[in-house]
Design an enzyme around this catalytic site. Structure first.
Site, mmCIF file in Angstrom:
data_model
loop_
_atom_site.group_PDB
_atom_site.id
_atom_site.type_symbol
_atom_site.label_atom_id
_atom_site.label_comp_id
_atom_site.label_asym_id
_atom_site.label_seq_id
_atom_site.Cartn_x
_atom_site.Cartn_y
_atom_site.Cartn_z
ATOM 1 N N LYS A 21 0.833 -1.212 0.000
ATOM 2 C CA LYS A 21 0.000 0.000 0.000
ATOM 3 C C LYS A 21 0.864 1.257 0.000
ATOM 4 O O LYS A 21 0.661 2.168 -0.805
ATOM 5 C CB LYS A 21 -0.899 -0.006 1.249
ATOM 6 C CG LYS A 21 -1.541 1.347 1.557
ATOM 7 C CD LYS A 21 -2.418 1.316 2.787
ATOM 8 C CE LYS A 21 -1.725 1.560 4.100
ATOM 9 N NZ LYS A 21 -1.440 2.961 4.437
ATOM 10 N N ASN A 22 1.838 1.298 0.914
ATOM 11 C CA ASN A 22 2.588 2.541 1.093
ATOM 12 C C ASN A 22 3.612 2.797 -0.009
ATOM 13 O O ASN A 22 4.282 3.825 -0.025
ATOM 14 C CB ASN A 22 3.253 2.559 2.471
ATOM 15 C CG ASN A 22 2.208 2.737 3.569
ATOM 16 O OD1 ASN A 22 1.062 3.077 3.285
ATOM 17 N ND2 ASN A 22 2.601 2.497 4.811
ATOM 18 N N ASP A 44 4.645 0.598 12.014
ATOM 19 C CA ASP A 44 3.459 -0.062 11.452
ATOM 20 C C ASP A 44 3.319 -1.515 11.881
ATOM 21 O O ASP A 44 2.332 -2.171 11.524
ATOM 22 C CB ASP A 44 3.488 0.025 9.908
ATOM 23 C CG ASP A 44 3.251 1.446 9.420
ATOM 24 O OD1 ASP A 44 2.775 2.277 10.209
ATOM 25 O OD2 ASP A 44 3.547 1.719 8.242
HETATM 26 N N1 EPU Z 1 6.090 14.708 10.671
HETATM 27 C C1 EPU Z 1 6.159 16.048 10.976
HETATM 28 N N2 EPU Z 1 6.044 16.948 9.950
HETATM 29 C C2 EPU Z 1 5.871 16.558 8.667
HETATM 30 C C3 EPU Z 1 5.822 15.196 8.351
HETATM 31 C C4 EPU Z 1 5.934 14.281 9.391
HETATM 32 O O1 EPU Z 1 6.304 16.425 12.135
HETATM 33 O O2 EPU Z 1 5.772 17.434 7.802
HETATM 34 C C5 EPU Z 1 6.204 13.728 11.758
HETATM 35 C C6 EPU Z 1 4.951 12.859 11.883
HETATM 36 O O3 EPU Z 1 3.948 13.494 12.631
HETATM 37 C C7 EPU Z 1 5.495 11.619 12.536
HETATM 38 C C8 EPU Z 1 6.912 11.507 11.938
HETATM 39 O O4 EPU Z 1 7.228 12.816 11.435
HETATM 40 O O5 EPU Z 1 5.588 11.815 13.915
HETATM 41 C C9 EPU Z 1 7.064 10.524 10.818
HETATM 42 O O6 EPU Z 1 6.054 10.731 9.863
HETATM 43 P P1 EPU Z 1 6.249 10.345 8.335
HETATM 44 O O7 EPU Z 1 6.152 11.575 7.523
HETATM 45 O O8 EPU Z 1 7.457 9.509 8.189
HETATM 46 O O9 EPU Z 1 4.960 9.446 8.081
HETATM 47 P P2 EPU Z 1 3.963 9.493 6.865
HETATM 48 O O10 EPU Z 1 4.686 9.711 5.604
HETATM 49 O O11 EPU Z 1 2.820 10.375 7.195
HETATM 50 C C10 EPU Z 1 4.170 6.943 6.312
HETATM 51 C C11 EPU Z 1 3.234 5.789 6.187
HETATM 52 C C12 EPU Z 1 2.715 5.408 7.563
HETATM 53 C C13 EPU Z 1 3.913 5.028 8.435
HETATM 54 C C14 EPU Z 1 4.905 6.196 8.482
HETATM 55 C C15 EPU Z 1 6.160 5.896 9.257
HETATM 56 C C16 EPU Z 1 2.273 6.082 4.010
HETATM 57 C C17 EPU Z 1 1.104 6.391 3.181
HETATM 58 N N3 EPU Z 1 2.130 6.139 5.321
HETATM 59 O O12 EPU Z 1 3.415 7.996 6.880
HETATM 60 O O13 EPU Z 1 1.889 4.268 7.399
HETATM 61 O O14 EPU Z 1 3.479 4.737 9.738
HETATM 62 O O15 EPU Z 1 5.266 6.578 7.149
HETATM 63 O O16 EPU Z 1 6.801 4.784 8.727
HETATM 64 O O17 EPU Z 1 3.322 5.727 3.490
HETATM 65 C C18 EPU Z 1 0.131 2.795 7.898
HETATM 66 O O18 EPU Z 1 0.356 2.218 6.820
HETATM 67 O O19 EPU Z 1 -0.624 2.315 8.775
HETATM 68 C C19 EPU Z 1 0.775 4.074 8.168
HETATM 69 C C20 EPU Z 1 0.334 4.928 9.090
#
Ligand code: EPU
Length: 432
Positions: free
Chosen positions: A22-23, A315
């Protein structure tokens, strides 16, 4: 709304195949906005989040559809046909359904010099701001305004092209790295991303970008270099296997004391999980594209701390906690990626798990069957995808019946989970 009814106590045995990630599929589908033409994908998981992505792409003017698997060699083939977009606005109604929608910002800005994307808002697992995404776009020369709940982004230069820059992320962000990587492919000059996320999904996205003609190197390490090009062309690609689904299925085998082989996966992407399962006492065999967990009913508690790849994935934290709730001994589980990813704790406690949740740390005192202890079935509910998966896993070993409500979340991220578990011998049914 659908629910999942599980009769616990059945040992899982056999083989099960992993679906596409998915991701990985989500950013790759958004990256199609960078290039006109027909993009063809295989191994795309049939999930609600893919439907939401398709809906958003269609709202921008693309065609996005499943190919009829009967007419084609492989199943799960998905096509995105992109012409000049008719809209550059990702509406709130679509973005609120799925936070990953923010990933259309980088591609639209890079290709058209402007984009309007609804702010996603907070979500069940944390506030999840997008400040790092926006700072990265600004570093490439975009002007960003936040107005009426929307991000309004534009490139002021007459050329409408972003300009390459050095970006150091102060926190590792998967989505931020993906958005920036996509934006930089069509920027003028070179972009360097420092403290880039190293997740396998980043690697997969970089590979698709390169197959479209982008010049991305260093992916999979913490420094990614992107040399901007003037144009990209639609391409063809197979999405990588879902490591989180593979890990969930492996834990399903482990928690029931079963002998389960998870096929069509990349074991190396799950080194952190495999290390912890072995530390807990499980014998795990790794093949080139498979992992096998051997039966063990006397596994012991181990501690985990979630962190960006290659460390233990957030995750899989909830699923591992379900396992630890029936392990021998006490486990300390620390969540460092998201600030509120323990919603499953109180629901696991409804099944009898002995857990003390603190801020971002949970102490789990296991209830192993061989000591005459056990979880008991109950109705439970979760407000997040991985939390729901953890309740299903706990339900597999809880005495009696567990009903997991609101499985909408499960359908966002697991392709036919109940069918895969049934195949392994689980007593699990979807019901209205
Ligand atoms: N964060 C910030 N500012 C930002 C972006 C992120 O503070 O601009 C913080 C977030 O709040 C979090 C941390 O940085 O505390 C990491 O967030 P990240 O950006 O890495 O996560 P994401 O891109 O929103 C993806 C996956 C998530 C997975 C995380 C971490 C996708 C669509 N989602 O989220 O997947 O948990 O990376 O590996 O790729 C899931 O599949 O259940 C899921 C939540």
């Amino acid at each position: 709304m659908d629910k999942m009814a599980i009769k616990g106590g059945f040992t899982l045995n056999g083989s099960v195949a992993t679906s596409g990630a998915k991701n990985s599929a989500l950013p790759i589908l958004f990256s199609t906005l960078l290039a006109e033409g027909e993009h063809q994908f295989s191994n795309v998981p049939r999930l609600k989040d893919i439907d939401s992505t398709a809906e958003l792409l269609r709202s921008l003017g693309c065609e996005a559809y499943w190919k009829n698997s009967k007419e084609n060699s492989g199943p799960n083939e998905f096509v995105v046909k992109v012409e000049k977009l008719k809209s550059l606005e990702a509406h709130y109604d679509l973005v609120r359904k799925m936070r990953a929608s923010i990933l259309c910002l980088g591609p639209m800005l890079a290709k058209y010099g402007e984009a309007v994307v609804s702010l996603p808002g907070g979500c069940a697992i944390g506030t999840r701001p997008i400040d790092l995404h926006l700072d990265a776009m600004k570093a490439l020369g975009a002007e960003i305004e936040l107005k009426d709940g929307y991000v309004i982004a534009r490139v002021p230069q007459a050329s409408k092209r972003l300009k390459g820059a050095n970006v150091l992320f102060e926190k590792t962000t998967v989505g931020g790295t993906e958005n920036l990587m996509m934006a930089a492919t069509l920027a003028e000059g070179v972009t360097t991303i420092e403290n880039a996320a190293k997740e396998p999904e980043i690697v997969d996205l970089a590979r698709y970008l390169n197959s479209m003609g982008a010049k991305v190197t260093g992916y999979g390490t913490s420094v990614i270099r992107i040399e901007g090009v003037a144009k990209l062309a639609a391409s063809k690609y197979e999405i990588l296997p879902d490591r989180i689904e593979a890990g969930t299925l492996l834990i399903a085998g482990a928690i029931t004391g079963g002998d389960v082989t998870v096929e069509k996966c990349n074991p190396h992407d799950l080194d952190a999980l495999v290390t912890k399962l072995r530390e807990s006492g499980f014998k795990i065999d790794l093949g080139a594209n498979s992992m096998r967990v051997h039966p063990n009913t006397k596994f012991v508690a181990v501690d985990i701390t979630t962190a960006p790849h290659p460390l233990f994935p957030t995750d899989l934290q909830a699923q591992f906690m379900a396992l630890m709730s029936v392990a021998e001994g006490t486990s300390v589980i620390s969540e460092t990626v998201f600030e509120n990813r323990f919603m499953h704790v109180t629901e696991l406690m409804r099944l009898g798990a002995d857990i003390t949740p603190k801020t971002q740390v949970a102490v789990v005192r296991g209830k192993p069957m061989h000591q005459g202890k056990f979880l008991t079935g109950a109705p439970v509910m979760a407000t997040d995808l991985r939390a729901s998966a953890s309740l299903v896993l706990a339900g597999l070993v809880a005495h009696g019946e567990t009903v997991v409500n609101r499985i909408y979340h499960l359908d966002r991220g697991y392709e036919q989970l109940e069918v895969k578990l049934q195949k392994l011998g689980a007593q699990i049914q979807r019901a209205n």
